[in-house]
Design an enzyme around this catalytic site. Sequence first.
Site: not given
Ligand code: GAR
Length: 200
Positions: A14, A94-95, A109, A111, A149, A152, A182
């Site tokens: 998180g 996945i949703l 989202n 990524h 839908e 990506d 991010e």
């Molecule tokens: C993050 O790097 C996020 O971008 C990635 O998982 C990590 C979660 O970290 N998400 C994906 O790969 C989704 N396809 P967090 O729980 O510390 O935010």
Amino acid sequence: MSTVKTAVLVSGGGTNLQALIDAKAADKLPHVEFVSVIASRPDAYALTRAANAGIPTCVAQRKGKTQEAFEAAILDELNQKQAQLIILAGFMSILSENFVKRYPRRILNVHPALLPAFGGKGYYGLHVHEAALARGVKVTGATVHYVNEIADGGEIILQKAVDVLPGDTPVILQRRVMEQAEWIILPQAAELTAQDILQR
Ligand code: GAR
């Protein structure tokens, strides 16, 4: 000021949720109101971060459930809280198309790569950074996009590039992408999208 009721879906540590919480505390998300944090695992540390910030939490466990029952649990919480915007912040499930089409241009989202590079099936978490290092790219980054839908296929809201450095491991690179991309662009995209939703 009107705000957009926002639910954040999480599965793990998180840190992206924390970036959202910190941005809200710093008055950088005036149009975003967090109404729920929904975790796909009961042990997600993100739940503790949410509770510490006073945001209601809910566990919709993925394990041991059908896709339908899993999504019904999420939808139940979203409906109860009247969520208008959904942010997938490290959400590892996945949703379905059926779920996604209920929220057109309302699911964001984050990524950990510059989509369309290193996206799609199997590209999540550390695997994304392993693939980037294996390919030898010198620049990677993060993308915040709408989920639609088509896997990506969602419109890109923000991207930010991050250098790959000699000696990087997947873990080192993951941390740099989080810190330099991010955690910055996810809150920015949340506010931009909330403002957009209020004008639709
Ligand atoms: C993050 O790097 C996020 O971008 C990635 O998982 C990590 C979660 O970290 N998400 C994906 O790969 C989704 N396809 P967090 O729980 O510390 O935010």
